[in-house]
Design a protein around this motif. Structure first.
Motif: not given
Ligand code: ATP
Length: 238
Positions: A5-22
């Motif tokens: 494994e080279l690249l790993g994303v784990g339980k990523l949460v993000t957004g712009y302001g209130a509403a999450p995008v991921l």
């Protein structure tokens, strides 16, 4: 050959302001793999790519590259670790020459710049013909080649390609995908976002499908292409 494994994303949460995008998105890309990231417009694909490149700060979750935690690193530090984003819309510097655009891709390696430029001109001969023209005068396909070449100037271990085929004619898209196929034959690791889902799957080893901020499906490219519901949603018409 596909490695660790080279690249790993784990339980990523993000957004712009209130509403999450991921919302808790996890994915892995192994050395030498080409992984397609699919999903409707607005599903958050670019947000994920920009987060990995250090251009957007996630709210929660982990991002790892080549054995190190990259969350919180600056975009430059992430490039220095060997992970490069070729952004949506190409983002070449239209007023600068092709040569200067290429040079900027090696901003971390000024002493080695010119030999790297030469490598790129061998890989993309069309750019040599246009070397001293302003990048804004190139065709869309040539600008995309330039954007990929600029990314390669830092000799990355992996590339994040965001919508490389956007706005290009079918013949040009075929050339672009052939160039990506050559890169993967050289064992480059690639995470690819592209609306041309059928083409992306034809090239990919594996794929993830983002829906409603989550990974709705993942599997080998063949499994995803054979899934009727997904095929209807993403492969129709292409
Ligand atoms: P597309 O293919 O249309 O680019 P995408 O899957 O890449 O779609 P994103 O660009 O990541 O999706 O966008 C995800 C959501 O976040 C969308 O609803 C979008 O409107 C929103 N968004 C993106 N960038 C910003 C921003 N800078 N500020 C506020 N909202 C944003």
């Amino acid at each position: 050959a596909i490695g660790r494994e080279l690249l790993g994303v784990g339980k990523l949460v993000t957004g712009y302001g209130a509403a999450p995008v991921l919302e808790e998105v996890s994915l892995q890309v192994r050395q030498g793999e080409l992984v397609a990231l699919l999903g409707a417009n607005g599903a958050g694909k670019s947000t994920l790519m920009r987060s990995l490149a250090g251009l957007h700060r996630p709210v929660k979750g982990g991002m790892h590259f080549d054995g190190a935690d990259i969350s919180g690193l600056s975009p430059d530090a992430i490039v220095a670790r060997g992970l490069v984003l070729v952004p949506e819309g190409r983002q070449v510097f239209k007023e600068l020459s092709v040569l200067d655009n290429l040079r900027l891709g090696a901003f971390l390696y000024p002493q080695d710049r010119e030999s790297r430029v030469e490598e790129m001109l061998e890989r993309f001969p069309r750019l040599r013909e246009r070397l001293h023209q302003r990048a804004g005068l190139l065709s869309g396909g040539e600008q995309q080649m330039l954007a990929v070449a600029r990314g390669l100037m830092s000799r990355p271990k992996a590339m994040l390609l965001d919508e490389p085929s956007l706005g290009l004619a079918p013949k040009v898209i075929a050339e672009l995908f052939a160039a990506l196929d050559r890169l993967r034959a050289e064992n480059m690791t690639i995470l690819l976002v592209d609306q041309m889902a059928a083409l992306a799957l034809a090239l990919a080893d594996r794929a993830y499908v983002l829906e409603g901020g989550r990974v709705a499906a993942q599997g080998t490219a063949m499994e995803i292409a054979a899934n009727n519901r997904l095929a209807e949603a993403y492969l129709g018409g292409h």
